[in-house]
Design a protein around this motif. Structure first.
Motif, PDB file in Angstrom:
ATOM      1  N   LYS A 112      57.956  43.411  42.487  1.00  0.00           N
ATOM      2  CA  LYS A 112      58.045  42.150  41.752  1.00  0.00           C
ATOM      3  C   LYS A 112      56.689  41.564  41.374  1.00  0.00           C
ATOM      4  O   LYS A 112      56.530  40.995  40.294  1.00  0.00           O
ATOM      5  CB  LYS A 112      58.835  41.132  42.577  1.00  0.00           C
ATOM      6  CG  LYS A 112      60.285  41.525  42.811  1.00  0.00           C
ATOM      7  CD  LYS A 112      61.019  40.440  43.585  1.00  0.00           C
ATOM      8  CE  LYS A 112      62.480  40.806  43.782  1.00  0.00           C
ATOM      9  NZ  LYS A 112      63.214  39.753  44.542  1.00  0.00           N
ATOM     10  N   TYR A 113      55.706  41.682  42.271  1.00  0.00           N
ATOM     11  CA  TYR A 113      54.428  41.010  42.039  1.00  0.00           C
ATOM     12  C   TYR A 113      53.333  41.709  42.822  1.00  0.00           C
ATOM     13  O   TYR A 113      53.550  42.195  43.939  1.00  0.00           O
ATOM     14  CB  TYR A 113      54.520  39.545  42.500  1.00  0.00           C
ATOM     15  CG  TYR A 113      53.242  38.750  42.369  1.00  0.00           C
ATOM     16  CD1 TYR A 113      52.888  38.165  41.168  1.00  0.00           C
ATOM     17  CD2 TYR A 113      52.394  38.579  43.469  1.00  0.00           C
ATOM     18  CE1 TYR A 113      51.714  37.425  41.053  1.00  0.00           C
ATOM     19  CE2 TYR A 113      51.222  37.840  43.366  1.00  0.00           C
ATOM     20  CZ  TYR A 113      50.887  37.259  42.149  1.00  0.00           C
ATOM     21  OH  TYR A 113      49.737  36.535  42.031  1.00  0.00           O
ATOM     22  N   ALA A 114      52.151  41.758  42.249  1.00  0.00           N
ATOM     23  CA  ALA A 114      50.975  42.283  42.949  1.00  0.00           C
ATOM     24  C   ALA A 114      49.757  41.499  42.480  1.00  0.00           C
ATOM     25  O   ALA A 114      49.654  41.118  41.318  1.00  0.00           O
ATOM     26  CB  ALA A 114      50.786  43.769  42.677  1.00  0.00           C
ATOM     27  N   GLU A 115      48.839  41.244  43.407  1.00  0.00           N
ATOM     28  CA  GLU A 115      47.609  40.524  43.096  1.00  0.00           C
ATOM     29  C   GLU A 115      46.435  41.299  43.674  1.00  0.00           C
ATOM     30  O   GLU A 115      46.514  41.834  44.776  1.00  0.00           O
ATOM     31  CB  GLU A 115      47.660  39.126  43.695  1.00  0.00           C
ATOM     32  CG  GLU A 115      46.469  38.245  43.356  1.00  0.00           C
ATOM     33  CD  GLU A 115      46.612  36.854  43.959  1.00  0.00           C
ATOM     34  OE1 GLU A 115      45.745  36.479  44.783  1.00  0.00           O
ATOM     35  OE2 GLU A 115      47.595  36.172  43.625  1.00  0.00           O
ATOM     36  N   PHE A 116      45.342  41.355  42.911  1.00  0.00           N
ATOM     37  CA  PHE A 116      44.171  42.112  43.334  1.00  0.00           C
ATOM     38  C   PHE A 116      43.044  41.178  43.742  1.00  0.00           C
ATOM     39  O   PHE A 116      42.933  40.053  43.254  1.00  0.00           O
ATOM     40  CB  PHE A 116      43.704  43.033  42.198  1.00  0.00           C
ATOM     41  CG  PHE A 116      44.750  44.022  41.771  1.00  0.00           C
ATOM     42  CD1 PHE A 116      44.893  45.240  42.433  1.00  0.00           C
ATOM     43  CD2 PHE A 116      45.620  43.735  40.729  1.00  0.00           C
ATOM     44  CE1 PHE A 116      45.872  46.147  42.052  1.00  0.00           C
ATOM     45  CE2 PHE A 116      46.606  44.631  40.347  1.00  0.00           C
ATOM     46  CZ  PHE A 116      46.732  45.846  41.016  1.00  0.00           C
ATOM     47  N   ALA A 117      42.194  41.657  44.639  1.00  0.00           N
ATOM     48  CA  ALA A 117      41.045  40.875  45.072  1.00  0.00           C
ATOM     49  C   ALA A 117      40.087  40.695  43.902  1.00  0.00           C
ATOM     50  O   ALA A 117      39.823  41.648  43.168  1.00  0.00           O
ATOM     51  CB  ALA A 117      40.344  41.576  46.228  1.00  0.00           C
ATOM     52  N   PRO A 118      39.584  39.481  43.677  1.00  0.00           N
ATOM     53  CA  PRO A 118      38.692  39.247  42.544  1.00  0.00           C
ATOM     54  C   PRO A 118      37.363  39.959  42.724  1.00  0.00           C
ATOM     55  O   PRO A 118      36.843  40.072  43.832  1.00  0.00           O
ATOM     56  CB  PRO A 118      38.512  37.726  42.540  1.00  0.00           C
ATOM     57  CG  PRO A 118      38.753  37.324  43.965  1.00  0.00           C
ATOM     58  CD  PRO A 118      39.810  38.272  44.473  1.00  0.00           C
ATOM     59  N   GLY A 119      36.811  40.460  41.625  1.00  0.00           N
ATOM     60  CA  GLY A 119      35.506  41.106  41.662  1.00  0.00           C
ATOM     61  C   GLY A 119      34.392  40.079  41.701  1.00  0.00           C
ATOM     62  O   GLY A 119      34.604  38.894  41.401  1.00  0.00           O
ATOM     63  N   PRO A 120      33.180  40.485  42.045  1.00  0.00           N
ATOM     64  CA  PRO A 120      32.060  39.547  42.170  1.00  0.00           C
ATOM     65  C   PRO A 120      31.568  39.001  40.836  1.00  0.00           C
ATOM     66  O   PRO A 120      30.887  37.981  40.802  1.00  0.00           O
ATOM     67  CB  PRO A 120      30.980  40.386  42.854  1.00  0.00           C
ATOM     68  CG  PRO A 120      31.308  41.799  42.472  1.00  0.00           C
ATOM     69  CD  PRO A 120      32.799  41.866  42.415  1.00  0.00           C
ATOM     70  N   LEU A 121      31.904  39.664  39.725  1.00  0.00           N
ATOM     71  CA  LEU A 121      31.383  39.252  38.423  1.00  0.00           C
ATOM     72  C   LEU A 121      32.349  38.403  37.614  1.00  0.00           C
ATOM     73  O   LEU A 121      31.987  37.896  36.561  1.00  0.00           O
ATOM     74  CB  LEU A 121      31.004  40.493  37.602  1.00  0.00           C
ATOM     75  CG  LEU A 121      29.918  41.394  38.197  1.00  0.00           C
ATOM     76  CD1 LEU A 121      29.657  42.579  37.281  1.00  0.00           C
ATOM     77  CD2 LEU A 121      28.629  40.607  38.416  1.00  0.00           C
ATOM     78  N   SER A 122      33.581  38.273  38.052  1.00  0.00           N
ATOM     79  CA  SER A 122      34.564  37.557  37.251  1.00  0.00           C
ATOM     80  C   SER A 122      35.150  36.372  38.006  1.00  0.00           C
ATOM     81  O   SER A 122      35.519  36.492  39.173  1.00  0.00           O
ATOM     82  CB  SER A 122      35.699  38.495  36.838  1.00  0.00           C
ATOM     83  OG  SER A 122      36.694  37.780  36.127  1.00  0.00           O
ATOM     84  N   PRO A 123      35.299  35.216  37.327  1.00  0.00           N
ATOM     85  CA  PRO A 123      35.958  34.075  37.944  1.00  0.00           C
ATOM     86  C   PRO A 123      37.476  34.166  37.816  1.00  0.00           C
ATOM     87  O   PRO A 123      38.179  33.239  38.210  1.00  0.00           O
ATOM     88  CB  PRO A 123      35.404  32.891  37.139  1.00  0.00           C
ATOM     89  CG  PRO A 123      35.183  33.466  35.774  1.00  0.00           C
ATOM     90  CD  PRO A 123      34.747  34.895  35.997  1.00  0.00           C
ATOM     91  N   VAL A 124      37.965  35.267  37.247  1.00  0.00           N
ATOM     92  CA  VAL A 124      39.395  35.418  36.977  1.00  0.00           C
ATOM     93  C   VAL A 124      40.003  36.481  37.887  1.00  0.00           C
ATOM     94  O   VAL A 124      39.475  37.584  38.014  1.00  0.00           O
ATOM     95  CB  VAL A 124      39.633  35.811  35.498  1.00  0.00           C
ATOM     96  CG1 VAL A 124      41.124  35.971  35.220  1.00  0.00           C
ATOM     97  CG2 VAL A 124      39.029  34.762  34.566  1.00  0.00           C
ATOM     98  N   LYS A 125      41.121  36.150  38.525  1.00  0.00           N
ATOM     99  CA  LYS A 125      41.863  37.106  39.329  1.00  0.00           C
ATOM    100  C   LYS A 125      42.842  37.866  38.441  1.00  0.00           C
ATOM    101  O   LYS A 125      43.301  37.341  37.425  1.00  0.00           O
ATOM    102  CB  LYS A 125      42.651  36.398  40.437  1.00  0.00           C
ATOM    103  CG  LYS A 125      41.809  35.716  41.499  1.00  0.00           C
ATOM    104  CD  LYS A 125      42.712  35.072  42.543  1.00  0.00           C
ATOM    105  CE  LYS A 125      41.913  34.375  43.628  1.00  0.00           C
ATOM    106  NZ  LYS A 125      42.814  33.731  44.629  1.00  0.00           N
ATOM    107  N   LEU A 126      43.188  39.067  38.855  1.00  0.00           N
ATOM    108  CA  LEU A 126      44.157  39.879  38.130  1.00  0.00           C
ATOM    109  C   LEU A 126      45.428  40.014  38.953  1.00  0.00           C
ATOM    110  O   LEU A 126      45.380  40.279  40.157  1.00  0.00           O
ATOM    111  CB  LEU A 126      43.579  41.270  37.850  1.00  0.00           C
ATOM    112  CG  LEU A 126      44.507  42.259  37.140  1.00  0.00           C
ATOM    113  CD1 LEU A 126      44.824  41.780  35.729  1.00  0.00           C
ATOM    114  CD2 LEU A 126      43.875  43.653  37.101  1.00  0.00           C
ATOM    115  N   ALA A 127      46.571  39.826  38.304  1.00  0.00           N
ATOM    116  CA  ALA A 127      47.850  39.970  38.985  1.00  0.00           C
ATOM    117  C   ALA A 127      48.860  40.613  38.038  1.00  0.00           C
ATOM    118  O   ALA A 127      48.699  40.577  36.817  1.00  0.00           O
ATOM    119  CB  ALA A 127      48.366  38.615  39.463  1.00  0.00           C
ATOM    120  N   LEU A 128      49.911  41.206  38.619  1.00  0.00           N
ATOM    121  CA  LEU A 128      50.950  41.895  37.866  1.00  0.00           C
ATOM    122  C   LEU A 128      52.306  41.259  38.137  1.00  0.00           C
ATOM    123  O   LEU A 128      52.608  40.874  39.272  1.00  0.00           O
ATOM    124  CB  LEU A 128      51.012  43.374  38.265  1.00  0.00           C
ATOM    125  CG  LEU A 128      49.713  44.172  38.235  1.00  0.00           C
ATOM    126  CD1 LEU A 128      49.959  45.583  38.775  1.00  0.00           C
ATOM    127  CD2 LEU A 128      49.136  44.233  36.826  1.00  0.00           C
TER     128      LEU A 128
END
Length: 219
Positions: free
Chosen positions: A153-169
């Motif tokens: 249903k949902y997945a979220e990834f740890a944010p990288g050091p260069l981006s203020p944006v998190k990635l999720a599915l």
């Protein structure tokens, strides 16, 4: 599921670029909205209709801040898709920018928690995909750390050091329903994700390109 080759370095989301017809007009909108620090802009006339398969979500401190961002977006020219209102999960509203990108502004709180301010706790790029499990595994195989996962249903990834944006599915159909738009859409996603690794396209057609720049996002 398609197989992938391992990259020289782990995948990390470094930037989010919105492809727009008029970068100058888009920059004026995002500056007035108060979110220009979180996205880059690129000129593109690629055709696109309907739901583009993603939303950018702002998580803020309380309902008053949701209302402040919501009004700023509408005053700058955004279209209201869902008025700000209480829900089971908290308080949120959804708007569509003049360039077509959809933004959700939300808080887990349902009552006022102090004065409003244009401050953001988190920005999440939520991508609608056909298979959360398959896409999560593809990104994990490329080295993107999984922070949260709820089955298919949902997945979220740890944010990288260069981006203020998190990635999720999220499931594409469920995401469209949550945003209040039809699931159908054709053409370009009108978004490009910058990474510190090689360029590739994922299972749902979202494009990643090499991006080693850490400069401020501007068109």
């Amino acid at each position: 599921m398609a197989t992938t080759t391992s990259s020289a370095a782990p995948l990390s989301l470094a930037s989010v670029t919105l492809e727009v017809a008029d970068p100058e007009a888009a920059l004026r909108f995002y500056s007035a909205f108060g979110v220009d620090a979180y996205v880059r802009l690129r000129a593109s006339e690629a055709p696109s209709t309907g739901f583009r398969g993603f939303t950018l979500a702002l998580t803020v401190a309380g309902p008053a801040t949701v209302d402040t961002f919501f009004r700023a977006a509408v005053d700058a020219g955004a279209t209201v898709l869902k008025p700000a209102a209480k829900s089971f999960w908290g308080y949120s509203g959804v708007v569509q920018a003049p360039d077509g990108a959809i933004w959700k502004i939300a808080t887990s709180g349902k009552k006022g928690s102090g004065p409003a301010a244009l401050e953001v706790d988190d920005v999440v790029l939520l991508m609608g995909v056909e298979s959360v499990k398959a896409t999560r595994q593809l990104y994990a195989d490329r080295g993107l750390p999984v922070a949260k996962s709820f089955g298919g249903k949902y997945a979220e990834f740890a944010p990288g050091p260069l981006s203020p944006v998190k990635l999720a599915l999220y499931k594409r159909r469920a995401l469209a329903k949550d945003l209040g738009v039809p699931v159908d859409g054709t053409g370009s996603h009108r978004i490009v994700l910058g990474s510190t690794t090689d360029a590739f396209t994922d299972l749902d057609g979202f494009s990643w390109e090499a991006d080693t720049s850490a400069s401020s996002p501007r068109p």
